[in-house]
Design an enzyme around this catalytic site. Structure first.
Site, PDB file in Angstrom:
ATOM      1  N   THR A 214      -2.630   1.171  -4.754  1.00 26.66           N
ATOM      2  CA  THR A 214      -2.986   2.397  -3.896  1.00 26.66           C
ATOM      3  C   THR A 214      -4.288   2.551  -4.492  1.00 26.66           C
ATOM      4  O   THR A 214      -4.678   2.615  -5.606  1.00 26.66           O
ATOM      5  CB  THR A 214      -1.877   3.578  -3.961  1.00 26.66           C
ATOM      6  OG1 THR A 214      -2.514   4.574  -3.209  1.00 26.66           O
ATOM      7  CG2 THR A 214      -1.737   3.847  -5.373  1.00 26.66           C
TER       8      THR A 214
ATOM      9  N   LYS B  74      -7.078  -5.182  -5.024  1.00 23.90           N
ATOM     10  CA  LYS B  74      -5.897  -5.302  -4.531  1.00 23.90           C
ATOM     11  C   LYS B  74      -5.678  -7.020  -4.283  1.00 23.90           C
ATOM     12  O   LYS B  74      -4.528  -7.721  -4.303  1.00 23.90           O
ATOM     13  CB  LYS B  74      -5.637  -4.729  -3.043  1.00 23.90           C
ATOM     14  CG  LYS B  74      -5.509  -3.251  -3.264  1.00 23.90           C
ATOM     15  CD  LYS B  74      -5.261  -2.544  -2.065  1.00 23.90           C
ATOM     16  CE  LYS B  74      -5.221  -0.770  -2.126  1.00 23.90           C
ATOM     17  NZ  LYS B  74      -4.856  -0.483  -0.880  1.00 23.90           N
TER      18      LYS B  74
ATOM     19  N   ASP C  81       0.719  -1.186  -0.130  1.00 30.03           N
ATOM     20  CA  ASP C  81      -0.056   0.098  -0.090  1.00 30.03           C
ATOM     21  C   ASP C  81       0.836   1.187  -0.084  1.00 30.03           C
ATOM     22  O   ASP C  81       2.052   1.188   0.177  1.00 30.03           O
ATOM     23  CB  ASP C  81      -0.809   0.138   1.343  1.00 30.03           C
ATOM     24  CG  ASP C  81      -1.802   1.033   1.485  1.00 30.03           C
ATOM     25  OD1 ASP C  81      -2.186   1.443   0.372  1.00 30.03           O
ATOM     26  OD2 ASP C  81      -1.917   1.865   2.419  1.00 30.03           O
TER      27      ASP C  81
ATOM     28  N   THR D 201      -8.924  -0.331 -15.468  1.00 32.28           N
ATOM     29  CA  THR D 201      -8.032  -1.214 -16.236  1.00 32.28           C
ATOM     30  C   THR D 201      -7.824  -2.634 -15.720  1.00 32.28           C
ATOM     31  O   THR D 201      -7.759  -3.582 -16.402  1.00 32.28           O
ATOM     32  CB  THR D 201      -6.882  -0.478 -17.044  1.00 32.28           C
ATOM     33  OG1 THR D 201      -7.156   0.774 -17.367  1.00 32.28           O
ATOM     34  CG2 THR D 201      -6.373  -1.256 -18.160  1.00 32.28           C
TER      35      THR D 201
ATOM     36  N   ASP E 153      -4.877   6.132  -4.615  1.00 34.09           N
ATOM     37  CA  ASP E 153      -4.540   7.369  -4.785  1.00 34.09           C
ATOM     38  C   ASP E 153      -4.542   7.605  -6.341  1.00 34.09           C
ATOM     39  O   ASP E 153      -4.802   6.954  -7.237  1.00 34.09           O
ATOM     40  CB  ASP E 153      -3.414   7.958  -4.322  1.00 34.09           C
ATOM     41  CG  ASP E 153      -3.430   8.013  -2.748  1.00 34.09           C
ATOM     42  OD1 ASP E 153      -4.579   8.367  -2.323  1.00 34.09           O
ATOM     43  OD2 ASP E 153      -2.382   8.315  -2.105  1.00 34.09           O
TER      44      ASP E 153
ATOM     45  N   ASP F 280      -6.578  -2.897   3.587  1.00 37.00           N
ATOM     46  CA  ASP F 280      -5.422  -3.715   3.036  1.00 37.00           C
ATOM     47  C   ASP F 280      -5.571  -4.965   3.617  1.00 37.00           C
ATOM     48  O   ASP F 280      -4.818  -5.790   3.483  1.00 37.00           O
ATOM     49  CB  ASP F 280      -4.021  -3.085   3.658  1.00 37.00           C
ATOM     50  CG  ASP F 280      -3.857  -1.515   2.877  1.00 37.00           C
ATOM     51  OD1 ASP F 280      -3.986  -1.783   1.742  1.00 37.00           O
ATOM     52  OD2 ASP F 280      -3.594  -0.926   3.749  1.00 37.00           O
TER      53      ASP F 280
ATOM     54  N   ASP G   3      -1.180  -0.856   5.988  1.00 30.72           N
ATOM     55  CA  ASP G   3      -1.440  -0.425   7.324  1.00 30.72           C
ATOM     56  C   ASP G   3      -3.237  -0.007   7.825  1.00 30.72           C
ATOM     57  O   ASP G   3      -3.439   0.198   8.696  1.00 30.72           O
ATOM     58  CB  ASP G   3      -0.919   0.873   7.542  1.00 30.72           C
ATOM     59  CG  ASP G   3      -1.454   2.069   6.880  1.00 30.72           C
ATOM     60  OD1 ASP G   3      -2.015   1.989   5.609  1.00 30.72           O
ATOM     61  OD2 ASP G   3      -1.685   3.175   7.604  1.00 30.72           O
TER      62      ASP G   3
ATOM     63  N   THR H 232      -0.397   4.914   1.153  1.00 30.05           N
ATOM     64  CA  THR H 232      -0.424   5.916   2.353  1.00 30.05           C
ATOM     65  C   THR H 232      -0.560   4.851   3.622  1.00 30.05           C
ATOM     66  O   THR H 232      -1.042   4.023   4.027  1.00 30.05           O
ATOM     67  CB  THR H 232      -2.087   6.264   2.154  1.00 30.05           C
ATOM     68  OG1 THR H 232      -2.046   7.049   1.177  1.00 30.05           O
ATOM     69  CG2 THR H 232      -2.264   7.331   3.529  1.00 30.05           C
TER      70      THR H 232
ATOM     71  N   ILE I 172      -1.202   1.499 -14.133  1.00 33.09           N
ATOM     72  CA  ILE I 172      -2.429   1.055 -14.480  1.00 33.09           C
ATOM     73  C   ILE I 172      -3.329   1.184 -13.541  1.00 33.09           C
ATOM     74  O   ILE I 172      -3.420   1.273 -12.326  1.00 33.09           O
ATOM     75  CB  ILE I 172      -2.497  -0.671 -14.922  1.00 33.09           C
ATOM     76  CG1 ILE I 172      -3.575  -1.046 -15.390  1.00 33.09           C
ATOM     77  CG2 ILE I 172      -1.962  -1.342 -13.403  1.00 33.09           C
ATOM     78  CD1 ILE I 172      -3.622  -2.603 -15.587  1.00 33.09           C
TER      79      ILE I 172
END
Length: 1256
Positions: free
Chosen positions: A835, A948, A429, A915, A837, A972, A968, A431, A911
Site C-alpha cells: 500500500t 509493488k 492493495d 527500505t 498509505d 495496481d 482496484d 485502499t 517495511i
C-alpha cells in the site's frame, strides 16, 4: 475574458526571442523548408514524425503525397478471410508439436515398407483434431467479423465542401469531423473547435479504460479565441506530431500556422477513438491517427494469454510418453531382429531377402505408427474445452454476483483457471481492495486545532460514493461552525481579545483550508437539469466590495517576517486558539493613510459596516439563503477519485461550495461573502512521484497569486517552510506549535486507520510568478523530455509552503475481509499487503482484517541507506531465529506449519517504501526473501506502483511460487500484470485494474470462494483429467505391445485398424470432458469450512505411478482373455474383440471410481460411450467386408457377443483390473493415493521447493 487575453499576451511576451520551445515565428513570417530546419521541433521528430494536412484543403496535392502511406479508419480484428482461413489456420495449428508429430506419422504410413494401416486411417486422428479446432477458431473469428462490421458502418459527419454523412471506415487522416453530445469519437483527432465559449469539451473514456468520470479536453491554443467552426478550405496550418504509438497519456507535436507561428500540442488537445463526447453540444476536430494507427487500437492486444504451470508440466509428461514410445519401439525392433535371426524353416511367408537388422529398423517405424495413440493428440483440445466449461460455471456462480453493483465475475484469461488452485502468495492493495474506497470526511485539524466530527463515524453504502449523499453524511463540527459563523454574523465583533471568537490568523487558516478543499481538485460540477455548470459572472456578493475590503484588511495573512510586530501576549493567546493583533498588511489599493489609520477610525468604520450589514440582511438575507440551499441540493460532483469527492462535499457542508468549473476559472461560494469567480491559472495534477496536487489561482479578493497544495503528509510536512529572518523566533514559536500539533493529529488519525492528506498554501509575488510562468510554459510547450520538465517546474513551485491543516477520511473495511484473509492463511496462502498509505494506517487496517493478531510480534524496517538496510535485515533475521514461541519453519509456499486455531505468535514484517527499494537490490534481496519466508505476513507501506511490481517479480522468480495480485486502481496495474494470476476489483478508482486483469471481481470476499472452491476444483479436475488421459493411452497401447510377443514383433495387431484408431479418439474421449467440468472432489461447503484442503500439488513422479497402474491393468486385460482362449480355435480378431471390450469397460469404470460426483449427465455419457462402441463394432462386423484388409472382421463381433463366455471373461477381467483401485476409494487429486499419504508427499515436496532457492 480580458484577464485570459492578458495572460496569453503576457505569455507571448515572456517567450519572445526564445527559440528553444513554445511559440516561434520565423524571421520572414513564411514557413519554408529552410526556416523549419532552423526551428527547435523538427530535429526532435526527424525520422519519426507525421505530417497532417487538411483533406480538401489548400494543399491538396501535398496532402495526397503525404497521406498515401497512412492507414484508413476501417478496422479489422479478424485473423482470417475466406481465402486465407484454411492455409493460415493450418499454419497456426501446426505450430503445435503434437500436430506435427501426427502429420509425420500420417506421411510415414505412406511408405510401403513401414505401412501399418490403410493410408486414410492414419489421417483420421489428425483430421478430427484439426477440424474441431478449425471450427472453434472460425466461430470466434466470425464473431469478431460481425463486431468489426458494426463498428466500421457507424456514421459520422465529415466536412468536405459541406458536411456529409460517411461511415467510419471511409474517414481518412486530415478529415474534419463534426461531433455532437453523446456521439462516439471515430478516430484520434485534434480538437480545433468546441461550442463551449471557453474552448473545452468533456469526454467519457469508459470504452477505453472503463472509467465513467468525465475528462476535460482543451481546444488547441489560438483556435479557442476564434469562436467559429473551422473549414478545410481555410485551414492553412500544418500539423507535425509523433508517429502512432500506444501511449494513451502522452501526445507530442506542434501546429504551424501560415504565419510561421508554432503552437505546442499536448494530450489535452487530443480526442481519442472510442471515447464519448459529453456535456458539449458541438466539437470539430481534424483526424491525426485513424484505424489501427489510433491509440485505442494499438492498445487492443486481444485476450490475455498465460501459460499455467500445469500446462508446462503437461509438456514434460508428454516427453515421458515419447520416451516410453521409443523404448517400446526399440524393444519391438530388437525383438523382431532376434526373432528373424533365430527363425528356422518358417511355415508361413517371411521376407528372407531383408537382413534382420534392416527388418528391425523397418519394424521400429511400423511400431511408431501402431503405438501412435500413446501420444494424446486430443488432450490439448480437450483441455481447452474443459476450461471453457469451468469458466462458464465460475461466471454463473451466484455467490460471486454483486446484486448491489449488478456485476458478476469476469474471466478475462481463458487458460489459467487451474492456477487459481495453486496460489501460494497473495499480494493485495489496501485502499479499495481490502477497504470500500468509499470515503467519508471523518475529521480535520486546522491551525493546530483538532475538530473530531464525532458524528461522522457513520458508514455509507457503496452505491452512494459519487452522489451528493456524502455531503449529507458529513455532520459539521459545532466548534468549527461557530468560528465560521463569526464571518456570516450580521454584527462583527469589534475586539479579538474575546476567547469566543477566532483570531485573524486562525480565521485565515480556516477559510484558506476550506477554499483549498473546494478548488484543489479536478471535480466536474453538474446537476440533473444542467449537465455541466458553466462559470458565469458571479452574482452580487452578500457584502459590498467596500465591506469585503475592510474585512480582509482585518484578516489579511501576514508573512512570518512581520510577526515581530506582535506583542508576546498576542502570540501566546488562549490554550485552544492563537490571538492575532491588527496588522498593517493590506493587499487592496487603499489610500496611503489607510495603513496608519487610527484605532478609533477603524472602530468607526466597523460600526458603519455592521449597520449596513444589518440593513442589507434584513432586506434580502433570508431569501438568498434559502435559494442557496435549494441550489446546493441539486449540485452533483463527478470526481476522479472518492477522496476528491469527499473533500469537496466536506467543504460544501461548511458553505464553501464549488458551483462551476471551466478551463480558466471556478465559481465558488464563500461563507458570508457569496459567489465569487476564481481565476484558475494552472493545475499541477497529482502524480506518484510528487504525491501531491496543486492549483495556482489569482485570489478574487486580494488579487494575489496563490498556490494551494494537497498531498501526502510525508511530502507536505517536508515542504512546509520554517520562518527565517528578523522576528523569526516569535513566528517560529507559532509555526512550530502548529506543526507539532498537526503531526500529533496525523499520528492519531493514522492509528484510527484514517487516510490523511495535508493542505498547504503559498502566496507568490508577481515577479516570482512571472519567472516560474516562463519556466512552466516552456515545459508545457516542449516535446522532448516534457514530463521531466513539467515535474521539475512543479517541484520548483511547491516549496516553502504554509501548512494549513490536515484531513482524516474514513475508508471502512469491506464485508467479510477478516474472514477471507483468515481462510486464505489457513489454506497455506501467504498474504502480503502492498500500500501507499502511512505505516500506522496500514498496521491499523492489518489488525482490523486479522492479518495481524494481538499475539503476533511486529518487526519494523525503516532505514534511509543501503548499509543500514543490510544491517537491519541481518538483525531482524537473527531476532526471528532466536524467537522461541513464535518461530515456525517456512514451506515452499511460505506456509506456516501451525494450526491457526492456537495462540502461537508469529512474526509480521512492516517495511516502508525506501527500505523496500534497498531490499530489492541484488546484494540484499536474498536476505529480504529469507526474512520474509519466516514471517507470517508482510506489510509494505509507502510503496510506489513500480515497487509493488518489483516485489511480486522477486518473490515469483526467486521462490518459483504461484503468485496472485489483487488491486482496484491504476497504480495496481503493473503488479497485477506481473503476477501469475492478476485479479482486478471493479471499485471506485476506475477500471484500469479490471482491464489489465485475468479475473475481475467486485468484492474482496469473493476471493475466498474463487480460490478455495473454484480454484481447487479446476486444478483437481484438470490434474486428474491429464493423468486419466495418460493412463488410458498407456493402458491401451500396452495391449498392442503385449501382443507383439506372440506375433514375432512384426507390428501386427489383434484388432481391426478402425477400432484401434477410434478407441481413444471417439469411444473414450467424451467422459473425461464431463469429468473435467463437473467433478467435485469435495463439496463447496466443506472446502469453505476447511481451507486446509485447498493446496494440491502435482507431484512429478505421479506420472510414473499412473504408468505403473496402467501397466498392471493392461497385463490383466490382455492375459486373462488370452489364458481363457488359449488352446481354442478362436482367431486373433476374437481375442481382440474380448480385449477391446474389456479395455473399454475397465477404462470407463476406472473413471467412475475416480469421480467424486456422479450425476445423470455422467451416467448418460458413460452409457452412450459404451453403446457407441458396441453399436459401431456390431455394424462393422455385419456390413464391412473390405474395410480393414488384409483381415476380414465380418461376423466376428456378432459371434463373440452371442456367447455367454464373452461376458463372463469381460466381467472377471474388469473386476480383477480395478480391484486395487477400488480399495482406495475415495481417491484424491494426486492420482489415486490415499489422502494421508499424498498429504505427507505434498508437504515434503513443498518444503524441498522452498528451501532450494535459499540453498542455491
Amino acid at each position: 475574458m480580458e484577464q485570459i487575453h492578458w495572460v496569453q499576451h503576457r505569455c507571448r511576451q515572456l517567450l519572445v526571442g526564445d527559440s528553444g520551445r513554445g511559440w516561434y515565428s520565423s524571421p520572414n513570417g513564411i514557413p519554408n523548408k529552410s526556416s523549419q530546419n532552423a526551428h527547435c521541433y523538427p530535429h526532435i521528430f526527424r525520422g519519426k514524425r507525421r505530417t497532417v494536412l487538411a483533406h480538401y484543403g489548400p494543399y491538396q496535392q501535398e496532402y495526397e503525397d503525404i497521406s498515401k502511406n497512412y492507414k484508413g479508419n476501417a478496422i479489422r480484428t479478424t485473423k482470417y478471410s475466406i481465402l486465407t482461413f484454411i492455409p493460415m489456420n493450418l499454419f497456426q495449428q501446426f505450430h503445435r508439436a503434437a500436430n506435427l508429430y501426427f502429420l509425420f506419422l500420417a506421411l510415414l504410413n505412406w511408405v510401403p515398407v513401414v505401412e501399418a494401416f490403410q493410408k486414410e486411417i492414419t489421417m483420421l486422428p489428425l483430421l478430427v483434431v484439426l477440424t474441431v479446432t478449425a471450427i472453434k477458431d472460425a466461430l470466434e473469428d466470425y464473431r469478431r467479423y460481425l463486431f468489426d462490421k458494426k463498428v466500421n458502418n457507424n456514421e459520422v459527419r465529415v466536412k468536405q465542401k459541406a458536411y456529409t454523412v460517411q461511415c467510419w471506415k471511409d474517414v481518412r487522416v486530415g478529415d474534419f469531423i463534426h461531433l455532437s453530445c453523446n456521439e462516439i469519437i471515430p478516430a484520434d483527432m485534434l480538437l480545433l473547435y468546441s461550442s463551449d465559449p471557453r474552448g473545452i469539451c468533456y469526454i467519457e473514456t469508459a470504452n477505453l479504460d472503463g472509467e465513467t468520470n468525465l475528462k476535460q479536453r482543451q481546444v488547441v491554443s489560438d483556435f479557442s479565441l476564434q469562436g467559429l467552426e473551422i473549414h478545410p478550405d481555410s485551414f492553412n496550418s500544418r500539423i507535425e506530431c509523433e508517429n502512432p504509438n500506444n501511449d494513451l497519456s502522452n501526445f507530442k507535436g506542434y501546429i504551424e500556422h501560415s504565419s510561421g507561428v508554432r503552437v505546442g500540442l499536448h494530450n489535452s488537445n487530443l480526442l481519442l477513438r472510442s471515447c464519448t463526447i459529453r456535456n458539449t453540444e458541438t466539437v470539430v476536430g481534424i483526424v491525426v491517427y485513424a484505424g489501427h494507427e489510433s491509440k485505442a487500437m494499438m492498445n487492443n492486444s486481444g485476450p490475455r494469454y498465460k501459460r499455467s504451470k500445469l500446462e508446462k508440466r503437461l509438456n514434460t509428461d508428454i516427453l515421458w510418453c515419447v520416451v516410453l514410445l521409443i523404448v517400446m519401439c526399440l524393444t519391438a525392433a530388437i525383438g523382431h531382429s532376434l526373432w528373424l535371426k533365430n527363425l528356422k524353416d518358417p511355415i508361413f511367408q517371411v521376407d528372407v531377402e531383408t537382413s534382420p537388422a534392416l527388418a528391425g529398423f523397418y519394424v521400429f517405424w511400423t511400431m511408431i505408427i501402431v503405438l501412435q495413440v500413446l501420444i494424446p493428440i486430443s488432450l490439448y483440445v480437450s483441455i481447452e474445452i474443459v476450461k471453457l466449461g469451468q469458466i462458464y460455471f465460475i461466471h454463473n456462480d451466484l455467490a460471486l454476483y454483486n446484486e448491489q453493483m449488478n456485476s458478476r465475475i469476469q474471466c478475462r484469461a481463458l487458460n489459467i483457471t487451474e492456477e487459481l488452485g495453486q496460489v501460494q502468495y497473495l499480494f493485495s492493495d489496501k485502499t479499495g481492495t481490502l477497504t470500500e474506497n468509499n470515503m467519508v470526511f471523518r475529521r480535520c485539524s486546522i491551525y493546530g486545532v483538532d475538530y473530531p466530527h464525532e458524528e461522522n463515524a457513520q458508514r455509507i453504502s457503496p452505491a452512494e460514493a459519487y452522489s451528493s449523499s456524502p455531503a449529507r453524511e458529513v455532520v459539521p463540527d459545532p466548534e468549527l461552525v461557530k468560528k465560521l459563523n463569526w464571518l456570516s454574523s450580521p454584527v462583527l465583533p469589534l475586539s479579538e481579545d474575546s476567547s469566543d471568537t477566532p483570531s485573524s490568523l486562525e480565521f485565515t487558516y480556516i477559510t484558506d483550508f476550506f477554499l483549498a478543499l473546494a478548488i484543489c481538485n479536478s471535480v466536474v460540477v453538474s446537476s440533473p437539469s444542467q449537465p455541466r455548470h458553466m462559470v458565469l459572472e458571479a452574482g452580487t456578493p452578500l457584502r459590498s466590495l467596500e465591506e469585503i475590503k475592510l474585512m480582509f484588511q482585518r484578516l489579511s495573512f501576514t508573512p512570518f517576517s512581520d510577526l515581530s510586530t506582535l506583542s508576546p501576549s498576542q502570540i501566546k493567546g488562549s490554550p485552544r486558539t492563537f490571538t492575532w493583533g491588527k496588522t498593517d498588511s493590506v493587499t487592496f489599493s487603499t489610500p496611503p493613510n489607510s495603513n496608519t489609520e487610527s484605532e478609533q477610525d477603524q472602530e468607526c468604520n466597523l460600526k458603519s459596516f455592521n449597520m449596513r450589514r444589518r440593513l442589507d440582511l434584513s432586506a434580502k438575507g433570508n431569501r438568498t439563503h434559502t435559494g442557496d440551499v435549494g441550489t446546493d441540493d441539486e449540485l452533483l460532483y463527478e470526481a476522479e477519485s472518492p477522496d476528491e469527492a469527499a473533500l469537496v462535499h466536506a467543504a460544501r457542508v461548511y458553505r464553501c461550495t464549488l458551483r462551476g468549473r471551466s478551463a480558466e476559472s471556478l465559481l465558488v461560494d464563500l461563507p458570508g461573502i457569496g459567489s465569487l469567480t476564481v481565476q484558475l491559472l494552472h493545475i499541477l495534477p497529482f502524480d506518484s512521484n510528487r504525491k501531491r496536487m496543486s492549483v495556482v489561482i489569482r485570489h478574487p479578493l486580494t488579487g494575489q497569486v496563490v498556490v494551494y497544495t494537497k498531498g501526502a503528509d510525508s511530502v507536505i510536512m517536508d515542504l512546509a517552510q520554517t520562518p527565517k529572518g528578523a522576528g523569526a523566533e516569535q513566528a517560529q514559536d507559532i509555526y512550530s506549535h502548529i506543526r507539532e500539533q498537526t503531526q500529533k493529529h496525523l499520528d492519531s488519525y493514522a492509528r484510527e486507520g484514517l487516510r490523511t492528506l495535508c493542505i498547504a498554501k503559498k502566496v507568490l509575488e508577481e515577479e516570482e510568478y512571472e519567472v516560474w510562468l516562463k519556466k512552466q510554459l516552456l515545459a508545457e510547450s516542449s516535446i522532448e523530455n516534457r514530463e521531466e520538465l513539467m515535474l521539475e517546474s512543479s517541484q520548483s513551485l511547491e516549496t516553502n509552503l504554509t501548512l494549513l491543516g490536515t484531513t482524516g477520511i474514513v475508508d471502512r473495511l469491506q464485508e467479510e475481509v477478516p474472514e477471507t484473509i483468515e481462510a486464505l492463511q489457513r489454506a497455506g496462502i501467504k498474504v502480503w499487503v502492498l500500500t501507499g498509505d502511512k505505516q500506522e494506517t496500514a498496521i491499523n487496517i492489518a489488525y482490523s482484517c486479522k492479518l495481524l493478531c494481538p499475539s503476533d510480534q511486529l518487526l519494523t524496517a525503516s532505514c534511509r541507506s543501503k548499509d543500514a538496510c543490510a544491517a537491519l535485515l541481518e538483525e531482524l533475521k537473527l531476532e526471528v531465529q532466536c524467537g522461541k514461541d513464535s518461530l515456525t519453519e517456512p514451506t515452499a509456499a511460505g506456509n506456516q506449519e501451525k494450526s491457526f486455531s492456537n495462540s502461537m505468535a508469529s512474526f509480521v514484517l512492516v517495511i516502508d517504501g525506501q527500505t523496500v527499494e534497498w531490499a530489492l537490490q541484488e546484494e540484499l534481496n536474498n536476505d529480504f526473501i529469507e526474512l520474509s519466508c519466516r514471517c507470517k505476513a508482510i506489510i509494505c507501506c509507502r510503496s510506489t506502483p513500480r515497487q509493488k511490481s518489483q516485489v511480486v517479480q522477486l518473490i515469483r522468480n526467486q521462490l518459483g511460487v504461484t503468485t496472485l495480485a489483487v488491486g482496484d486502481g491504476a497504480n495496481d496495474v503493473s503488479m497485477i500484470q506481473m503476477a501469475d494470476v492478476g485479479i482486478g476489483i471493479s471499485g471506485q478508482e476506475g477500471m484500469q485494474a479490471v482491464m489489465s486483469s485475468d479475473f475481475a471481481i467486485s468484492r474482496f470476499k469473493h476471493l475466498r470462494k474463487l480460490l478455495l472452491v473454484h480454484g481447487h476444483w479446476c486444478y483437481a479436475r484438470l490434474a486428474n483429467m491429464v493423468l486419466y488421459f495418460i493412463y488410458k493411452n498407456v493402458m491401451y497401447v500396452n495391449l498392442l505391445f503385449w501382443y507383439q510377443f506372440f506375433c514375432g514383433f512384426s507390428g501386427g495387431v489383434m484388432t481391426n485398424s478402425w477400432v484401434l484408431i477410434f478407441f481413444n479418439l471417439l469411444f473414450t474421449s467424451v467422459p473425461p470432458l464431463i469429468y473435467g467440468v463437473l467433478d467435485q472432489d469435495s463439496s463447496a461447503d466443506n472446502l469453505m469450512g476447511q481451507p486446509e484442503i485447498y493446496q494440491a500439488v502435482y507431484i512429478p513422479y505421479i506420472f510414473w505411478i499412473t504408468a505403473v497402474d496402467a501397466f498392471y491393468q493392461s497385463l490383466v486385460c490382455f492375459f486373462m482373455p488370452y489364458c481363457a482362449l488359449v488352446g481354442s480355435d478362436a482367431g486373433e480378431l476374437s481375442l481382440g474383440s474380448l480385449i477391446n471390450a474389456s479395455a473399454l469397460l475397465i477404462i470407463l469404470l476406472h473413471q467412475v471410481l475416480e469421480s467424486h460426483t456422479l450425476t445423470w449427465i455422467h451416467v448418460v455419457v458413460l452409457v452412450l460411450s459404451g453403446g457407441f462402441y458396441f453399436g459401431f463394432v456390431l455394424l462393422f462386423s455385419v456390413f464391412c467386408v473390405t474395410c480393414s484388409p488384409p483381415t476380414n472382421p465380418v461376423g466376428v463381433e456378432t459371434q463373440q457377443m452371442s456367447q455367454p463366455l464373452f461376458y463372463i471373461i469381460c466381467a472377471l477381467t474388469t473386476v480383477t483390473a480395478l480391484l486395487p483401485r477400488y480399495k482406495h476409494i475415495p481417491s484424491h487429486p494426486y492420482g489415486g493415493l490415499h489422502p494421508a499419504i499424498t498429504c505427507l508427499l505434498s508437504k515434503a515436496f513443498l518444503s524441498a521447493c522452498s528451501l532450494a532457492p535459499l540453498l542455491s
